[in-house]
Design a protein around this motif. Sequence first.
Motif, PDB file in Angstrom:
ATOM      1  N   TYR A  91      39.237  41.738  37.446  1.00  0.00           N
ATOM      2  CA  TYR A  91      38.457  40.581  36.993  1.00  0.00           C
ATOM      3  C   TYR A  91      39.304  39.642  36.118  1.00  0.00           C
ATOM      4  O   TYR A  91      39.253  38.430  36.268  1.00  0.00           O
ATOM      5  N   PHE A  92      40.070  40.238  35.217  1.00  0.00           N
ATOM      6  CA  PHE A  92      40.907  39.427  34.325  1.00  0.00           C
ATOM      7  C   PHE A  92      41.963  38.669  35.121  1.00  0.00           C
ATOM      8  O   PHE A  92      42.191  37.479  34.910  1.00  0.00           O
ATOM      9  N   TYR A  93      42.597  39.366  36.069  1.00  0.00           N
ATOM     10  CA  TYR A  93      43.605  38.717  36.910  1.00  0.00           C
ATOM     11  C   TYR A  93      42.993  37.563  37.707  1.00  0.00           C
ATOM     12  O   TYR A  93      43.575  36.473  37.789  1.00  0.00           O
ATOM     13  N   PHE A 110      32.305  39.872  33.654  1.00  0.00           N
ATOM     14  CA  PHE A 110      32.529  41.166  34.285  1.00  0.00           C
ATOM     15  C   PHE A 110      33.697  41.900  33.630  1.00  0.00           C
ATOM     16  O   PHE A 110      33.655  43.121  33.471  1.00  0.00           O
ATOM     17  N   ALA A 111      34.751  41.161  33.278  1.00  0.00           N
ATOM     18  CA  ALA A 111      35.916  41.776  32.643  1.00  0.00           C
ATOM     19  C   ALA A 111      35.530  42.412  31.308  1.00  0.00           C
ATOM     20  O   ALA A 111      35.900  43.559  31.023  1.00  0.00           O
ATOM     21  N   MET A 147      34.544  47.285  28.103  1.00  0.00           N
ATOM     22  CA  MET A 147      33.741  48.032  27.137  1.00  0.00           C
ATOM     23  C   MET A 147      33.218  49.337  27.728  1.00  0.00           C
ATOM     24  O   MET A 147      33.052  50.325  27.012  1.00  0.00           O
ATOM     25  N   LEU A 148      32.975  49.353  29.032  1.00  0.00           N
ATOM     26  CA  LEU A 148      32.491  50.581  29.671  1.00  0.00           C
ATOM     27  C   LEU A 148      33.539  51.690  29.663  1.00  0.00           C
ATOM     28  O   LEU A 148      33.190  52.871  29.760  1.00  0.00           O
ATOM     29  N   TRP A 196      27.261  41.483  30.362  1.00  0.00           N
ATOM     30  CA  TRP A 196      26.228  41.796  31.367  1.00  0.00           C
ATOM     31  C   TRP A 196      24.960  40.990  31.206  1.00  0.00           C
ATOM     32  O   TRP A 196      24.191  40.869  32.155  1.00  0.00           O
ATOM     33  N   ILE A 197      24.751  40.414  30.057  1.00  0.00           N
ATOM     34  CA  ILE A 197      23.587  39.541  29.900  1.00  0.00           C
ATOM     35  C   ILE A 197      23.918  38.107  30.308  1.00  0.00           C
ATOM     36  O   ILE A 197      23.119  37.441  30.957  1.00  0.00           O
ATOM     37  N   SER A 198      25.117  37.637  29.959  1.00  0.00           N
ATOM     38  CA  SER A 198      25.476  36.233  30.214  1.00  0.00           C
ATOM     39  C   SER A 198      25.831  35.933  31.660  1.00  0.00           C
ATOM     40  O   SER A 198      25.771  34.785  32.091  1.00  0.00           O
TER      41      SER A 198
END
Length: 195
Positions: A16-18, A43-44, A49-50, A74-76
């Motif tokens: 996701y970061f990439y 998502f990143a 955090m997971l 996950w909320i935004s």
Amino acid sequence: MTNILPFLHFLAFLVYFYLAVYLLSKNSNALLNRVCAAFLCCFALWSFMLIFLFIPGTLKETAIFFDNIASVGWISLASFFLWFALIFTNQKKILNKKIFYPMIFALPVLFIYQQWTGLITVDYIKKSWGWAGIWSGSIWAYLFFAYFITFITIGLFLIYLYKVKTDNLYEQKQAKIILNTALIALIISTIIEVI
């Protein structure tokens, strides 16, 4: 048996970061790229955090802290997806209204606050692979589900309509890819997280 969940979430974080950095490197001036990168960053953050939530030795208070930070992602993400869909489908009338941005981001701020006060995820249960969050039975959890599903569904519907109406074959193909991947992810995540 080794718990591979933290490793898998770290890999997801890197992907996701990439992708977010790649999008911005292609054209950081394009609003579509910036919003899509912000969506990917949701998502990143969630994936990163997971990692800590799925380490079996993590203390409960630490798991709650990391899940609360992850909640920003996950909320935004539903709001950022809807914003992305509106830009992708050229909904300039809506995007130019000053009321649009407070409306689309007031709900995530409210739900993040409710998460941090323990009204969306009410408790955490220790499992062999880490910590599992327990959804509360409060109105806030149901309002969050309604917000999330509504924003994602509206975004998907807009992209579907755009795919059907546009004559540009390249944009039809893009819309089809977005629809297919988003539907698969939405169905799987709903089964895992809600049902």
